[in-house]
Design a protein around this motif. Structure first.
Motif, mmCIF file in Angstrom:
data_model
loop_
_atom_site.group_PDB
_atom_site.id
_atom_site.type_symbol
_atom_site.label_atom_id
_atom_site.label_comp_id
_atom_site.label_asym_id
_atom_site.label_seq_id
_atom_site.Cartn_x
_atom_site.Cartn_y
_atom_site.Cartn_z
ATOM 1 N N TYR A 40 0.871 -1.273 -0.038
ATOM 2 C CA TYR A 40 -0.002 -0.122 0.093
ATOM 3 C C TYR A 40 0.877 1.224 0.002
ATOM 4 O O TYR A 40 1.845 1.382 0.788
ATOM 5 C CB TYR A 40 -1.032 0.223 1.180
ATOM 6 N N GLN A 41 0.403 2.295 -0.811
ATOM 7 C CA GLN A 41 1.211 3.687 -0.781
ATOM 8 C C GLN A 41 0.093 4.585 0.122
ATOM 9 O O GLN A 41 -1.034 4.557 -0.043
ATOM 10 C CB GLN A 41 1.256 4.125 -2.323
ATOM 11 N N PHE A 42 0.933 5.732 0.784
ATOM 12 C CA PHE A 42 0.339 6.313 1.300
ATOM 13 C C PHE A 42 1.260 7.905 1.584
ATOM 14 O O PHE A 42 2.321 7.650 1.456
ATOM 15 C CB PHE A 42 -0.332 5.916 2.802
ATOM 16 N N LYS A 43 0.731 8.950 2.101
ATOM 17 C CA LYS A 43 1.471 10.011 2.452
ATOM 18 C C LYS A 43 1.091 10.227 4.266
ATOM 19 O O LYS A 43 0.108 9.979 4.752
ATOM 20 C CB LYS A 43 0.761 11.174 1.989
ATOM 21 N N ALA A 44 2.299 10.379 4.616
ATOM 22 C CA ALA A 44 2.317 10.392 6.046
ATOM 23 C C ALA A 44 2.340 11.957 6.747
ATOM 24 O O ALA A 44 2.395 12.736 6.003
ATOM 25 C CB ALA A 44 3.478 9.799 6.559
ATOM 26 N N GLU A 45 2.090 12.058 7.904
ATOM 27 C CA GLU A 45 2.120 13.504 8.470
ATOM 28 C C GLU A 45 3.595 14.231 8.297
ATOM 29 O O GLU A 45 3.266 15.478 8.370
ATOM 30 C CB GLU A 45 1.627 13.218 9.833
ATOM 31 N N ASP A 46 4.709 13.320 8.203
ATOM 32 C CA ASP A 46 5.951 13.943 8.116
ATOM 33 C C ASP A 46 5.842 14.498 6.451
ATOM 34 O O ASP A 46 7.089 15.172 6.382
ATOM 35 C CB ASP A 46 6.926 13.418 8.267
ATOM 36 N N GLY A 47 4.944 14.589 5.749
ATOM 37 C CA GLY A 47 5.022 15.093 4.643
ATOM 38 C C GLY A 47 5.497 14.201 3.367
ATOM 39 O O GLY A 47 5.664 14.542 2.131
#
Length: 324
Positions: A40-47
């Motif tokens: 799975y791909q995602f964007k985290a809170e660290d940008g």
């Protein structure tokens, strides 16, 4: 249902696992094209954008996965363009609710163009550098590319699956036995090295004027030609041109043993049979029955009988020879 089907890996459990290592997604999880594992791909809170991979249970041991990661780090340290996992507190393999998983930086890019000679030469250089690292020491835990697992074990799995239509069994298993026998006679590896193992176009990304290799999930020990032959396609003259181009780049960094060209067709045969065995072994996983429904049709097995006959003929042809 067998645990290897990921039946208990739901979205909440995936998010809990990612957050357990101190990474917090701010977007949803985008499933990527992988059937063996769950990716799975995602964007985290660290940008930053990440890819997380949940390893299929019971496939690799913890020692084998850690050795895959160690190989990736070793290659990255030598500036071979490979996507290595993210380390957190000195660890790259994590576990949550019985599932082992890893985190990788998300790397974009367009698909490798297999008919682009400039890209082929560049790939040859990268594979040459990869193999230079690969032959510096052996794997201790990863498997090898061998006729037992790729042919005999795969045949047993196919037989036990009962997926070959009864009226095609005689024709299928007769030609399969011939291919296995011929391949086993021809496949001998003098100097196995650590390999990428699955260096096909789908595991190579083009980013600007460079290439990036991804997915060491199938890294194994075997002959160097394993990481080159899947780039060859078309008629014999086209394949010779592609091979010459690959080796032009490869030999800038590493020497290639031309005797390994005799292994191309045996390796192709092993990949064909291993693929059928892989599908049969995973058939109770709903993702496989949904996405590979043709595997259980008469037409598919009729096509495999023809493909195996063609491969037997290819095994009996003279091997490719390098340009003088």
């Amino acid at each position: 249902m067998s645990e290897f089907s990921f039946a208990n890996l739901n979205p909440d459990r995936i998010l809990d696992a990612i957050e357990s290592i101190g990474v917090y997604p701010e977007t949803g999880l985008l499933p990527l094209n992988s059937y063996e594992n769950r990716v799975y791909q995602f964007k985290a809170e660290d940008g930053k954008r990440y890819v997380t991979k949940f390893y299929r249970p019971e496939r690799w041991s913890e020692a084998q996965i850690k050795e895959e990661h160690a190989f990736a780090f070793e290659l990255a340290n030598e500036e071979v363009p490979i996507v290595a996992p993210v380390e957190i507190a000195g660890e790259s393999l994590f576990e949550h609710a019985g599932y082992k998983f890893a985190l990788f930086p998300s790397v974009g890019g367009r698909q490798f163009e297999i008919d682009n000679l400039d890209q082929l030469e560049m790939l040859g250089r990268y594979i040459g550098r990869l193999h230079l690292v690969g032959k510096s020491k052996p794997f201790q835990h990863r498997l090898s590319i061998n006729t037992q697992s790729y042919l005999l074990d795969a045949k047993e799995v196919i037989q036990n699956s009962k997926l070959v239509p009864i009226h095609l069994e005689t024709a299928f298993y007769t030609i399969l036995e011939q291919v296995i026998s011929q391949t086993a006679q021809m496949y001998h590896v003098d100097k196995p090295i650590r390999l990428h193992g699955d260096a096909h176009a789908g595991n190579i990304l083009c980013t600007g004027d460079s290439l990036t290799l991804v997915d060491l999930d199938d890294c194994r020990s075997g002959p160097a030609i394993q990481d080159l032959w899947m780039m060859l396609n078309g008629d014999k003259n086209e394949q010779l041109m592609q091979l010459d181009t690959l080796l032009m780049g490869y030999e800038e960094f590493n020497s290639f043993d031309a005797k390994e060209l005799q292994l191309i067709e045996p390796l192709r045969a092993m990949r064909m049979v291993h693929y059928m065995g892989w599908l049969a072994a995973r058939w109770e996983d709903p993702a496989f029955t949904r996405n590979f429904s043709w595997f259980a049709t008469d037409k598919y097995w009729e096509q495999q009988i023809l493909a195996l006959k063609e491969q037997l003929a290819a095994l009996q042809e003279p091997a490719l020879q390098l340009f003088p």
